[in-house]
Design an enzyme around this catalytic site. Structure first.
Site: not given
Ligand code: IMP
Ligand code: MG
Length: 185
Positions: A46, A106, A102-103, A162, A134, A155
């Site tokens: 979301k 990470d 994508e938001d 969220d 990040k 975070f």
């Molecule tokens: P990744 O697989 O570690 O790249 O994570 C990606 C997903 O984790 C994002 O689409 C977010 O939904 C969530 N996410 C990663 N970092 C944050 C943060 O700082 N705040 C909230 N959600 C996060």
């Molecule tokens: Mg999330």
């Protein structure tokens, strides 16, 4: 316009105005790269909803929109690496110019999995626009053509992001006070 900052937010790191300016700038770049084409925006639910809504309206290129929901986190704040499809695309993407919205990237694990999954569905092209990135994202080899802001690994919440389903509605991106999530798993 300055939004109220709830007490759980330690600091605003990207203001509403900075987000708006960046969205316009990213849209301009994408418009320049897709002249004469149509784009299929695929938002990752979301977290990407706010960004997707603003980005779609900032683009001049004709777009259609699809959404996909995947789960990689639960309500914890570090990546498990396990990706599960909660909601798949409603239609096929064969021969479409896909831009995944994508938001935040990470660990990059979610995106890497998504690109592999969508890449196998024969789109004409596939690129990624991420509002936030990040530093850990550099460790996984994911091609992200359009990035809004590089931020530290902390975070963050707001503008779609969220913590345990809260704070998505904040119009800015902010740092959550560590005490808010330190007590939960
Ligand atoms: P990744 O697989 O570690 O790249 O994570 C990606 C997903 O984790 C994002 O689409 C977010 O939904 C969530 N996410 C990663 N970092 C944050 C943060 O700082 N705040 C909230 N959600 C996060
Ligand atoms: Mg999330």
């Amino acid at each position: 316009m300055t939004a109220d900052v709830p007490k759980e937010i330690e600091k605003v790191i990207i203001s509403e105005q900075e987000i708006a300016a960046k969205v316009a700038e990213l849209a301009k770049q994408v418009d320049a790269d897709y002249v004469g084409k149509e784009i299929l925006l695929v938002g990752v639910l979301k977290g990407a909803v706010m960004f997707m809504a603003d980005f779609a309206r900032a683009l001049r290129t004709p777009v259609s929109m699809e959404f996909m929901a995947v789960s990689s986190y639960g309500s914890s704040t570090s990546s498990s690496g396990v990706v599960r499809i909660l909601k798949d695309l409603d239609r096929d993407i064969v021969d479409k110019h896909v831009v995944v919205v994508e938001d935040v990237i990470d660990s990059g694990l979610t995106l890497s999995w998504l690109l592999k999954n969508m890449g196998s569905r024969q789109p004409a092209s596939i690129e990624v626009v991420a509002l936030l990135r990040k530093p850990d994202a550099a460790r996984v080899d994911v091609p992200v053509k359009y990035v809004g802001f590089d931020i530290p690994s902390d975070f963050v919440v707001g503008y779609g992001l969220d913590y345990a389903e809260r704070y998505r509605d904040l119009p800015f991106v902010g740092l959550l006070r560590p005490e808010v999530y330190a007590v939960r798993p």
